[in-house]
Motif scaffolding. Structure first.
Motif, PDB file in Angstrom:
ATOM      1  N   THR A  68       0.840  -1.057  -0.075  1.00 36.76           N
ATOM      2  CA  THR A  68       0.010  -0.100   0.093  1.00 36.76           C
ATOM      3  C   THR A  68       1.029   1.369  -0.030  1.00 36.76           C
ATOM      4  OG1 THR A  68      -1.979   0.773   1.089  1.00 36.76           O
ATOM      5  CG2 THR A  68      -0.309   0.304   2.456  1.00 36.76           C
ATOM      6  N   LEU A  69       0.239   2.365   0.125  1.00 38.34           N
ATOM      7  CA  LEU A  69       1.047   3.592   0.133  1.00 38.34           C
ATOM      8  C   LEU A  69       0.398   4.492   1.265  1.00 38.34           C
ATOM      9  CD1 LEU A  69       0.660   4.821  -3.540  1.00 38.34           C
ATOM     10  CD2 LEU A  69       2.799   3.576  -2.407  1.00 38.34           C
ATOM     11  N   THR A  70       1.125   5.405   1.827  1.00 42.60           N
ATOM     12  CA  THR A  70       0.739   6.125   2.935  1.00 42.60           C
ATOM     13  C   THR A  70      -0.746   6.800   2.713  1.00 42.60           C
ATOM     14  OG1 THR A  70       2.172   7.949   2.474  1.00 42.60           O
ATOM     15  CG2 THR A  70       3.071   6.441   3.958  1.00 42.60           C
ATOM     16  N   THR A  71      -0.743   7.266   1.546  1.00 41.62           N
ATOM     17  CA  THR A  71      -2.011   7.688   1.245  1.00 41.62           C
ATOM     18  C   THR A  71      -2.315   7.581  -0.234  1.00 41.62           C
ATOM     19  OG1 THR A  71      -3.175   9.947   1.000  1.00 41.62           O
ATOM     20  CG2 THR A  71      -0.963  10.220   0.969  1.00 41.62           C
ATOM     21  N   PRO A  72      -3.629   7.417  -0.864  1.00 43.24           N
ATOM     22  CA  PRO A  72      -4.065   7.153  -2.033  1.00 43.24           C
ATOM     23  C   PRO A  72      -3.344   8.356  -3.079  1.00 43.24           C
ATOM     24  CG  PRO A  72      -5.983   6.953  -0.743  1.00 43.24           C
ATOM     25  CD  PRO A  72      -4.860   7.310   0.037  1.00 43.24           C
ATOM     26  N   ASN A  73      -3.232   9.601  -2.255  1.00 47.33           N
ATOM     27  CA  ASN A  73      -2.726  10.528  -3.154  1.00 47.33           C
ATOM     28  C   ASN A  73      -1.234  10.862  -3.160  1.00 47.33           C
ATOM     29  OD1 ASN A  73      -5.390  11.515  -3.811  1.00 47.33           O
ATOM     30  ND2 ASN A  73      -5.469  12.448  -1.886  1.00 47.33           N
ATOM     31  N   CYS A  74      -0.440   9.733  -2.548  1.00 51.49           N
ATOM     32  CA  CYS A  74       0.849  10.008  -2.660  1.00 51.49           C
ATOM     33  C   CYS A  74       1.524  10.272  -3.954  1.00 51.49           C
ATOM     34  CB  CYS A  74       1.644   8.555  -2.179  1.00 51.49           C
ATOM     35  SG  CYS A  74       3.093   8.423  -2.185  1.00 51.49           S
ATOM     36  N   PRO A  75       2.472  11.310  -3.993  1.00 54.29           N
ATOM     37  CA  PRO A  75       3.186  11.619  -5.076  1.00 54.29           C
ATOM     38  C   PRO A  75       3.808  10.682  -5.912  1.00 54.29           C
ATOM     39  CG  PRO A  75       3.465  13.234  -3.194  1.00 54.29           C
ATOM     40  CD  PRO A  75       2.684  12.170  -2.708  1.00 54.29           C
ATOM     41  N   SER A  76       4.559   9.640  -5.010  1.00 52.35           N
ATOM     42  CA  SER A  76       5.331   8.602  -5.462  1.00 52.35           C
ATOM     43  C   SER A  76       4.456   7.475  -5.964  1.00 52.35           C
ATOM     44  CB  SER A  76       6.294   8.168  -4.441  1.00 52.35           C
ATOM     45  OG  SER A  76       7.107   9.270  -4.231  1.00 52.35           O
ATOM     46  N   ALA A  77       3.202   7.294  -5.995  1.00 51.31           N
ATOM     47  CA  ALA A  77       2.346   6.358  -6.335  1.00 51.31           C
ATOM     48  C   ALA A  77       2.738   5.657  -7.839  1.00 51.31           C
ATOM     49  CB  ALA A  77       0.916   6.635  -6.352  1.00 51.31           C
ATOM     50  N   ALA A  78       3.000   6.283  -8.676  1.00 46.68           N
ATOM     51  CA  ALA A  78       3.386   5.757 -10.015  1.00 46.68           C
ATOM     52  C   ALA A  78       4.697   5.228 -10.066  1.00 46.68           C
ATOM     53  CB  ALA A  78       3.653   6.919 -10.954  1.00 46.68           C
ATOM     54  N   GLU A  79       5.917   5.541  -9.112  1.00 48.50           N
ATOM     55  CA  GLU A  79       7.118   4.952  -9.016  1.00 48.50           C
ATOM     56  C   GLU A  79       7.267   4.021  -8.127  1.00 48.50           C
ATOM     57  OE1 GLU A  79      10.262   7.998  -7.858  1.00 48.50           O
ATOM     58  OE2 GLU A  79       8.342   9.091  -8.085  1.00 48.50           O
ATOM     59  N   LEU A  80       6.725   3.961  -6.893  1.00 47.52           N
ATOM     60  CA  LEU A  80       7.073   3.112  -5.868  1.00 47.52           C
ATOM     61  C   LEU A  80       6.898   1.476  -6.045  1.00 47.52           C
ATOM     62  CD1 LEU A  80       6.263   4.930  -2.394  1.00 47.52           C
ATOM     63  CD2 LEU A  80       8.325   3.973  -3.075  1.00 47.52           C
ATOM     64  N   PRO A  81       5.612   1.358  -6.886  1.00 47.19           N
ATOM     65  CA  PRO A  81       5.322  -0.308  -7.222  1.00 47.19           C
ATOM     66  C   PRO A  81       6.525  -0.579  -8.213  1.00 47.19           C
ATOM     67  CG  PRO A  81       3.349   1.033  -7.204  1.00 47.19           C
ATOM     68  CD  PRO A  81       4.482   2.099  -7.024  1.00 47.19           C
ATOM     69  N   HIS A  82       6.778   0.065  -9.107  1.00 45.80           N
ATOM     70  CA  HIS A  82       7.958  -0.278 -10.231  1.00 45.80           C
ATOM     71  C   HIS A  82       9.340  -0.549  -9.205  1.00 45.80           C
ATOM     72  CE1 HIS A  82       5.408   0.280 -13.376  1.00 45.80           C
ATOM     73  NE2 HIS A  82       5.007   1.499 -13.077  1.00 45.80           N
ATOM     74  N   MET A  83       9.363   0.460  -8.481  1.00 38.54           N
ATOM     75  CA  MET A  83      10.757   0.266  -7.595  1.00 38.54           C
ATOM     76  C   MET A  83      10.837  -1.036  -6.719  1.00 38.54           C
ATOM     77  SD  MET A  83      11.091   4.332  -6.561  1.00 38.54           S
ATOM     78  CE  MET A  83      12.267   4.021  -5.342  1.00 38.54           C
ATOM     79  N   VAL A  84       9.640  -1.529  -6.234  1.00 40.54           N
ATOM     80  CA  VAL A  84       9.429  -2.674  -5.552  1.00 40.54           C
ATOM     81  C   VAL A  84       9.760  -3.973  -6.309  1.00 40.54           C
ATOM     82  CG1 VAL A  84       7.951  -4.054  -4.127  1.00 40.54           C
ATOM     83  CG2 VAL A  84       8.117  -1.656  -3.465  1.00 40.54           C
ATOM     84  N   GLU A  85       8.901  -3.754  -7.490  1.00 40.98           N
ATOM     85  CA  GLU A  85       9.211  -4.868  -8.557  1.00 40.98           C
ATOM     86  C   GLU A  85      10.630  -5.317  -8.897  1.00 40.98           C
ATOM     87  OE1 GLU A  85       6.523  -4.374 -11.859  1.00 40.98           O
ATOM     88  OE2 GLU A  85       4.845  -5.351 -11.012  1.00 40.98           O
ATOM     89  N   ASN A  86      11.246  -4.091  -9.248  1.00 36.82           N
ATOM     90  CA  ASN A  86      12.712  -3.980  -9.602  1.00 36.82           C
ATOM     91  C   ASN A  86      13.429  -4.799  -8.634  1.00 36.82           C
ATOM     92  OD1 ASN A  86      12.206  -3.382 -12.354  1.00 36.82           O
ATOM     93  ND2 ASN A  86      12.663  -1.134 -11.577  1.00 36.82           N
ATOM     94  N   ALA A  87      13.339  -4.396  -7.343  1.00 40.57           N
ATOM     95  CA  ALA A  87      14.089  -4.799  -6.172  1.00 40.57           C
ATOM     96  C   ALA A  87      13.839  -6.181  -5.732  1.00 40.57           C
ATOM     97  CB  ALA A  87      13.766  -3.953  -4.711  1.00 40.57           C
ATOM     98  N   VAL A  88      12.461  -6.528  -5.804  1.00 41.03           N
ATOM     99  CA  VAL A  88      12.181  -8.233  -5.661  1.00 41.03           C
ATOM    100  C   VAL A  88      12.803  -8.857  -6.735  1.00 41.03           C
ATOM    101  CG1 VAL A  88      10.475  -9.758  -5.368  1.00 41.03           C
ATOM    102  CG2 VAL A  88      10.355  -7.801  -4.348  1.00 41.03           C
ATOM    103  N   ALA A  89      12.788  -8.518  -7.980  1.00 37.52           N
ATOM    104  CA  ALA A  89      13.353  -9.327  -9.169  1.00 37.52           C
ATOM    105  C   ALA A  89      14.655  -9.183  -9.252  1.00 37.52           C
ATOM    106  CB  ALA A  89      12.788  -8.529 -10.463  1.00 37.52           C
ATOM    107  N   SER A  90      15.426  -8.405  -8.565  1.00 33.84           N
ATOM    108  CA  SER A  90      17.110  -8.373  -8.544  1.00 33.84           C
ATOM    109  C   SER A  90      17.557  -9.542  -7.436  1.00 33.84           C
ATOM    110  CB  SER A  90      17.390  -7.134  -7.971  1.00 33.84           C
ATOM    111  OG  SER A  90      17.339  -6.941  -6.717  1.00 33.84           O
ATOM    112  N   VAL A  91      16.575 -10.146  -7.025  1.00 32.13           N
ATOM    113  CA  VAL A  91      16.815 -11.165  -6.125  1.00 32.13           C
ATOM    114  C   VAL A  91      17.384 -12.572  -6.651  1.00 32.13           C
ATOM    115  CG1 VAL A  91      16.121 -12.746  -3.847  1.00 32.13           C
ATOM    116  CG2 VAL A  91      15.695 -10.434  -3.875  1.00 32.13           C
TER     117      VAL A  91
END
Length: 123
Positions: A68-91
């Motif tokens: 989830t995000l701290t708020t639905p209006n989080c300014p990083s909503a577009a980038e954080l899920p992609h950052m998470v996918e990339n981090a997990v995929a790097s394992v």
């Protein structure tokens, strides 16, 4: 963390094709990778903030993350899920990573770990 993310294999009822030690290694390394992802506006990682709700590791090594995000209006909503996918995929050993953005239950500060509270001075 008061409410840690759930890390489990996707196939809990039957014997997993992955050896238990491999599932444990993947879980540990995935959590470590998640701890490298920071919300650009908050100086604490997303895992310690309590934004990761669940990590499922399937027998074929596909990983699904509910976050989830701290708020639905989080300014990083577009980038954080992609950052998470990339981090997990790097394992090493992860075949693919998919992030599901969820809003239930809504995030609140009680989900933060003591480490995040210390960094943010929120006692």
């Amino acid at each position: 963390m008061t409410d840690t993310a759930e890390v489990k294999t996707a196939n809990m009822e039957t014997q997993s094709a992955l050896p238990p030690e491999e599932t444990e290694r993947l879980g540990t390394e995935i959590v470590a990778a998640l701890k490298t992802v920071f919300d650009p506006e908050i100086p604490a990682d997303i895992y310690e903030l309590g934004l990761i709700y669940k990590v499922d590791i399937a027998d074929d090594r596909a990983v699904a993350v509910d976050m989830t995000l701290t708020t639905p209006n989080c300014p990083s909503a577009a980038e954080l899920p992609h950052m998470v996918e990339n981090a997990v995929a790097s394992v090493a050993g992860v075949r693919e990573a998919k992030v599901n953005l969820v809003w239930d239950p809504p995030w609140d500060p009680s989900r933060m770990s003591d480490e995040a509270r210390a960094v943010l001075n929120m006692w």
